[in-house]
Design a protein around this motif. Structure first.
Motif, PDB file in Angstrom:
ATOM      1  N   LEU A   1       0.830  -1.212   0.000  1.00 28.32           N
ATOM      2  CA  LEU A   1       0.000   0.000   0.000  1.00 28.32           C
ATOM      3  C   LEU A   1       0.859   1.255   0.000  1.00 28.32           C
ATOM      4  O   LEU A   1       0.581   2.215  -0.720  1.00 28.32           O
ATOM      5  N   ALA A   2       1.933   1.217   0.797  1.00 26.31           N
ATOM      6  CA  ALA A   2       2.796   2.406   0.890  1.00 26.31           C
ATOM      7  C   ALA A   2       3.413   2.702  -0.473  1.00 26.31           C
ATOM      8  O   ALA A   2       3.477   3.864  -0.900  1.00 26.31           O
ATOM      9  N   GLU A   3       3.842   1.664  -1.170  1.00 26.26           N
ATOM     10  CA  GLU A   3       4.473   1.925  -2.468  1.00 26.26           C
ATOM     11  C   GLU A   3       3.457   2.444  -3.484  1.00 26.26           C
ATOM     12  O   GLU A   3       3.724   3.386  -4.229  1.00 26.26           O
ATOM     13  N   ILE A   4       2.279   1.840  -3.499  1.00 24.57           N
ATOM     14  CA  ILE A   4       1.263   2.292  -4.463  1.00 24.57           C
ATOM     15  C   ILE A   4       0.897   3.755  -4.193  1.00 24.57           C
ATOM     16  O   ILE A   4       0.806   4.578  -5.106  1.00 24.57           O
ATOM     17  N   THR A   5       0.718   4.076  -2.908  1.00 22.18           N
ATOM     18  CA  THR A   5       0.357   5.450  -2.532  1.00 22.18           C
ATOM     19  C   THR A   5       1.411   6.425  -3.041  1.00 22.18           C
ATOM     20  O   THR A   5       1.092   7.493  -3.577  1.00 22.18           O
ATOM     21  N   GLN A   6       2.658   6.006  -2.890  1.00 21.01           N
ATOM     22  CA  GLN A   6       3.756   6.868  -3.327  1.00 21.01           C
ATOM     23  C   GLN A   6       3.748   7.060  -4.850  1.00 21.01           C
ATOM     24  O   GLN A   6       3.951   8.154  -5.355  1.00 21.01           O
ATOM     25  N   HIS A   7       3.505   5.977  -5.570  1.00 19.90           N
ATOM     26  CA  HIS A   7       3.448   6.086  -7.035  1.00 19.90           C
ATOM     27  C   HIS A   7       2.338   7.039  -7.453  1.00 19.90           C
ATOM     28  O   HIS A   7       2.528   7.893  -8.316  1.00 19.90           O
ATOM     29  N   VAL A   8       1.159   6.864  -6.836  1.00 19.64           N
ATOM     30  CA  VAL A   8       0.017   7.682  -7.233  1.00 19.64           C
ATOM     31  C   VAL A   8       0.290   9.159  -6.913  1.00 19.64           C
ATOM     32  O   VAL A   8      -0.009  10.050  -7.706  1.00 19.64           O
ATOM     33  N   ALA A   9       0.941   9.398  -5.755  1.00 14.63           N
ATOM     34  CA  ALA A   9       1.291  10.781  -5.408  1.00 14.63           C
ATOM     35  C   ALA A   9       2.266  11.351  -6.438  1.00 14.63           C
ATOM     36  O   ALA A   9       2.291  12.550  -6.705  1.00 14.63           O
ATOM     37  N   GLY A  10       3.070  10.474  -7.060  1.00  9.49           N
ATOM     38  CA  GLY A  10       4.033  10.924  -8.066  1.00  9.49           C
ATOM     39  C   GLY A  10       3.426  11.031  -9.462  1.00  9.49           C
ATOM     40  O   GLY A  10       4.154  11.244 -10.428  1.00  9.49           O
ATOM     41  N   GLY A  11       2.121  10.831  -9.588  1.00 14.58           N
ATOM     42  CA  GLY A  11       1.469  11.045 -10.880  1.00 14.58           C
ATOM     43  C   GLY A  11       1.063   9.770 -11.617  1.00 14.58           C
ATOM     44  O   GLY A  11       0.440   9.837 -12.677  1.00 14.58           O
ATOM     45  N   VAL A  12       1.406   8.603 -11.059  1.00 16.42           N
ATOM     46  CA  VAL A  12       1.030   7.339 -11.717  1.00 16.42           C
ATOM     47  C   VAL A  12      -0.486   7.139 -11.614  1.00 16.42           C
ATOM     48  O   VAL A  12      -1.091   7.431 -10.585  1.00 16.42           O
ATOM     49  N   ARG A  13      -1.102   6.641 -12.692  1.00 17.05           N
ATOM     50  CA  ARG A  13      -2.551   6.428 -12.652  1.00 17.05           C
ATOM     51  C   ARG A  13      -2.943   4.966 -12.729  1.00 17.05           C
ATOM     52  O   ARG A  13      -4.035   4.573 -12.360  1.00 17.05           O
ATOM     53  N   GLU A  14      -2.040   4.154 -13.265  1.00 15.05           N
ATOM     54  CA  GLU A  14      -2.348   2.716 -13.353  1.00 15.05           C
ATOM     55  C   GLU A  14      -1.210   1.917 -12.728  1.00 15.05           C
ATOM     56  O   GLU A  14      -0.051   2.106 -13.093  1.00 15.05           O
ATOM     57  N   VAL A  15      -1.565   1.057 -11.785  1.00 15.77           N
ATOM     58  CA  VAL A  15      -0.558   0.199 -11.161  1.00 15.77           C
ATOM     59  C   VAL A  15      -0.850  -1.251 -11.535  1.00 15.77           C
ATOM     60  O   VAL A  15      -1.997  -1.694 -11.503  1.00 15.77           O
ATOM     61  N   THR A  16       0.215  -1.987 -11.904  1.00 12.81           N
ATOM     62  CA  THR A  16       0.073  -3.425 -12.140  1.00 12.81           C
ATOM     63  C   THR A  16       0.794  -4.168 -11.022  1.00 12.81           C
ATOM     64  O   THR A  16       1.995  -3.963 -10.813  1.00 12.81           O
TER      65      THR A  16
END
Ligand code: 5AD
Length: 463
Positions: free
Chosen positions: A181-196
């Motif tokens: 969860l922490a990594e996904i949250t960080q990606h989304v905060a950095g502008g990522v919209r789709e996570v696999t």
């Protein structure tokens, strides 16, 4: 000092290369534009099929010439061939300095420095069973990244008789949900919209420390938790699931969670029960079809793709016919198909490799023909519809078009004018034309934010 990484093979490897990038840049190295400018060259290899090893051998030949002109350059082989061959690679290619396994990426910069200080060649291929590490790959600050990968588990406890992965990636280790969860949250905060979410058998994920694997539905609980706690995430994909871990709860998640796309890649490998048994896939044709159909009915626009091996030892024309009939019964919209390739250490070696090359070629060509027809039918059926497309990048053909993917993960080339910068946006795109493997469309109306979390059921408690 500059480095260059060449990646062979799968998504897992591309993701590992990203992590090597990070380890090296954090240690002060910078990426080189070309291999000839680099003082550190890493070949990140794959050994799932023989072809990848052949590619490695030819790349090693090229590197030998590089070493001849730049004797101070550090040459490293990473990835599954490194893990598989270890020290043997150093003996086979005396110009190599470093052999490093997937679990040792974190040590890459230190090992490179050791060589640069004049240390002897090293093979470092130790599994991190005691303290599994999951290196994070942060969104790049240099280029805008719309999509990213997050590892949830590594290794593989299956023993599919054709597959080398359990021997090169070790046994299964799972990351904690908090860490994921922490990594996904960080990606989304950095502008990522789709996570696999990534894992060799991604849906066997479970929370280490919880008493039992139970019904193995913990993976679906993870999906609910991500949907709930990262509401800004636009799309959540996962790859590759094993059919035997496709539980009722996972199928239900596809009806419940709008953040999941309308597409699952579900490797089947063969449509013949006899072959599936010899492959040790642990499901039957009937069980696969039943689960596939239930997944397909979880969503109106759901599609499936798959992996298939042709020419597995002992595969008869009849077995292959069974595969073709499964392909049409399930209605896959795309497939990766491979000719069987005997791999070291694998149980299938004892069967020999008895399907002649020409027969493998013919079966592969027939399968591709079938798949092209099915893909064509699917893409053509979307002409005239409006698809929700996540824009990933500018088209590579130099045109003013952009490239994105719809809910079914099909590629769409989009005319976005007058929108000058649609990257990262979710657009309504009217499909105007179907090509062989992609579609073309025109952006209509305004962009919209991430889809709302459509929760039709009460959510399970937090993982
Ligand atoms: N020969 C051919 N294809 C293979 N795959 C894995 N091992 C082999 C092999 N020995 C294929 C499977 C798998 C994909 C990643 O590679 O279809 O799902």
């Amino acid at each position: 000092m500059q480095y260059f990484i060449q990646t062979f093979g799968c998504q897992m490897n591309m993701h590992d290369s990203r992590r090597m990038d990070e380890v090296l840049t954090r240690a002060g190295y910078t990426p080189a534009g070309a291999v000839s400018d680099a003082s550190v060259v890493v070949l990140n290899t794959c050994s799932v099929r023989e072809k990848a090893e052949h590619k490695l051998l030819s790349a090693l030949g090229t590197l030998k010439s590089l070493k001849a002109v730049r004797p101070d350059a550090v040459l490293a082989v990473a990835g599954c061939v490194a893990q598989q061959e270890g020290e043997k690679l150093l003996k086979r290619a005396p110009h190599l300095d470093l052999v490093i396994g997937p679990d040792n990426i974190v040590e890459l910069a230190d090992l490179v420095r050791h060589i640069q200080r004049g240390g002897p060649p090293i093979a470092r291929t130790v599994f991190d069973y005691d303290e599994p590490g999951f290196l994070r790959a942060f969104p790049s600050e240099r280029k805008r990244e719309v999509t990213s990968y997050v590892t949830v588990m590594k290794g593989c406890d299956e023993r599919c008789s054709f597959c080398i992965v359990p021997y090169t990636r070790g046994k299964e280790r799972y990351r904690t949900s908090d860490d994921i969860l922490a990594e996904i949250t960080q990606h989304v905060a950095g502008g990522v919209r789709e996570v696999t979410l990534l894992g060799q058998t991604v849906n066997s994920w479970y929370e280490a420390g919880r008493d039992s694997r139970g019904t193995a539905s913990q993976f679906s609980e993870l999906l609910y938790r991500i949907a709930r706690e990262v509401p800004k995430l636009t799309r959540l994909r996962y790859t590759s699931p094993h059919p035997r871990h496709v539980t009722d709860a996972l199928i239900r998640a596809h009806s419940d969670l709008a953040v999941l796309p309308s597409h699952v890649h579900l490797p089947v490998q063969s449509g013949s029960n006899r072959v599936l048994r010899r492959m040790i896939r642990k499901y039957t044709r009937e069980a696969y079809i039943e689960r596939a159909h239930r997944l397909l009915s979880a969503r109106r626009d759901m599609t499936l793709s798959t992996d298939i091996i042709v020419g597995f030892p002992g595969e008869t024309d009849e077995d292959f016919e069974q595969t073709l009939s499964l392909v049409s019964e399930v209605g896959f919209v795309s497939a990766f198909a491979f000719k069987y390739s005997p791999r070291p250490y694998t149980p299938a070696l004892k069967f020999g490799d008895d399907v002649p090359e020409a027969v493998k070629e013919e079966r592969l060509a027939t399968l591709f023909q079938h798949m092209e027809l099915q893909q064509q039918r699917h893409l053509t059926s979307l002409v005239g519809s409006v698809q929700s497309v996540l824009v990933e990048a500018a088209s590579r053909d130099g045109s003013s078009r952009f490239m994105g993917r719809n809910q079914c993960h099909d590629i769409v080339h989009i005319e976005c004018a007058p929108n000058p910068d649609p990257i990262g946006q979710l657009l309504d795109v009217e499909i105007t034309e179907a090509y062989k493997h992609s579609m073309r469309g025109i952006a209509r109306g305004s962009t919209h934010a991430a889809p709302p979390l459509r929760m039709v059921r009460r959510l399970p408690l937090a993982v």
